[in-house]
Design an enzyme around this catalytic site. Sequence first.
Site, PDB file in Angstrom:
ATOM      1  N   HIS A 217       0.882  -1.113   0.024  1.00  0.00           N
ATOM      2  CA  HIS A 217      -0.006  -0.224  -0.027  1.00  0.00           C
ATOM      3  C   HIS A 217       0.992   1.234   0.127  1.00  0.00           C
ATOM      4  CE1 HIS A 217      -2.416  -3.097   1.995  1.00  0.00           C
ATOM      5  NE2 HIS A 217      -3.303  -2.761   0.963  1.00  0.00           N
ATOM      6  N   ILE A 407     -13.614  14.798   8.912  1.00  0.00           N
ATOM      7  CA  ILE A 407     -14.557  14.590   7.677  1.00  0.00           C
ATOM      8  C   ILE A 407     -14.933  13.022   7.509  1.00  0.00           C
ATOM      9  CG2 ILE A 407     -13.656  16.259   5.949  1.00  0.00           C
ATOM     10  CD1 ILE A 407     -11.865  13.869   4.745  1.00  0.00           C
TER      11      ILE A 407
END
Length: 583
Positions: A217, A407
């Site tokens: 990743h 968020i």
Amino acid sequence: MTRIHGDPDAFVADALRGFARAHEGEVSLVDGGVVRAHPLESGKVAVLIGGGSGHYPAFAGYVGTGMAAGAVCGNVFTSPSTAQALRVAHAADAGGGVLFTYGRYAGDVIHFGEAERRLRDEGIDARTVLITDDVASAAVDDAGERRGIAGIVCVFHIAGAAAERGDPIDEVERLAALANSRTRSHGVAFAGCTLPGADHALFEVPQGHMSIGLGIHGEPGVRDVPLQSAPELAVTLAEPLLRERPAGAHRAAVIVNGLGAVKYEELFVLFGFVLEHLEAQGIEIVEPLCGEFVTSLDMAGVSLTVLWLDEELEELWRAPAFSPALRKGASAVLPGEGRSAADDRAALPTAEAPAEAASTAPPATPASLRAAAVARRLLVSTRDVIATHAERLGELDAIAGDGDHGIGMLRGVTAAVEAAESTDPATGVRELLQRAGDAWSERAGGTSGALWGAAVAQIGASLGSPDAISAADVARSVTAARTRVAELGGAQPGDKTMLDAIVPFDVTLSAQVRAGRGLPSALRAAAEAARAGADATAPMTPRRGRARPLAERSAGHPDPGAVSFSLMVAEIARCADTSREGR
Ligand code: ADP
Ligand code: MG
């Protein structure tokens, strides 16, 4: 550099659309991933794989005969949601149970783990085998903590071949776990990858060097060393795998894997030296593979995987596979020839199961309807509180995490409000919170989204649809949610997570209710305990989640997830007080 993309946010959907067109008749798109175009024969085990995108051929490329029944495809390097996993599982299930198998990463474990639990609640026999092949990610004593890299392909094929020949789920699970316990991988990176739309790589390797122990990743390796010649590199890659060779093992499947930017001829050069080195150690090589199997966007790197075979694993490893990205053995024929994919899919019994189940649920009791109305109001108020504090929560998360907590929470709670407000007024609290929790987990992303989504759904499930809801019922549902979060996330108090606020909240609420206090004052005391718990995380060192690698940076700052929890419950306590005054 990712040069070809439309809207970067649509990269995964665009890629899957093209992929499905390229393999029409082999795979079908479903919301959340890909399944075989021709469903499994009834009674067979559905092997389900998945994870973030950016790793093609993992995961969609491994859906096919002798491989997976379906792949759940998240965003680039982001775990798919529980809801995605459930939709793919429903589309693939053929009545023989579902085995999830994937590389061990925190977000995937939480989302797939929750999907597994939900499937079991629906009566589907769901199991999980985590893949932990990367020797560089933890010491051998902690092998269960290792992450999954290219060795996932070995486990996918062993599990897929066992399911294909009709093994029952106990056997498929056992064989997948056996394959994982005998699979090891080790990789090196020469250059980092660049996310679609980004203008720089996630990491850089110094000129003339390579980074040993890569992740898939964009995680850099664990140490940089000068570049080596191919024969030296073969030894470097093989040594740690040979050190963990099980007693008596002398036959092995071998994979040399390119991470995205290494050309095939270079891979073949390495492959030749690797096989010679292993053969010189007396190892007999069985049907080895060389190519791109698990990539990391355009990362330059290679990895070596060895699956130490025994008799039963060798039979399965040699079994045919026919999937877009792995075709081996005798079955280079399309499955289900003579039948149309549409006919097969129409015959699939379970694809619509969840919607059916919801529509046949018994009507909600008056108490459950009143609780649903309260839950709707509380979701709206808590969303407003999170909106007010989103920026500060993001800043707290940016200190040692990735800055998305504000968020993420706002996306999650907003999705929950929308789901709650769009339910029919006759929906009871159990279904309402189930839908709100699902929406939260699906839209929020991140670890906290999965945990909050599961907690909200758990509160609904615990309240159920009773004739009356007492303060003790509310306290019990909070304890059940706390247990769920602890189970899913695996954190302990003191690890510097939201659990450090949840546990004092739960303990205080239960104690106050037991002592005979009314719900509003019990909630007030519990919210106060949550705030104190969140404050007390400031000096702690994170031991879970993304903040862990940069632990020391977070000293002196409270955990963002604990702070957001305490803000949410303070608002709930305030609303409970106000509604009492209004009565
Ligand atoms: P991500 O870490 O995926 O970016 P968020 O930033 O939304 O997700 O949430 C971070 C918060 O999640 C942390 O502050 C912590 O409270 C919580 N968290 C992370 N991992 C765990 C876990 N294993 N168990 C409980 N809470 C966790
Ligand atoms: Mg974060």
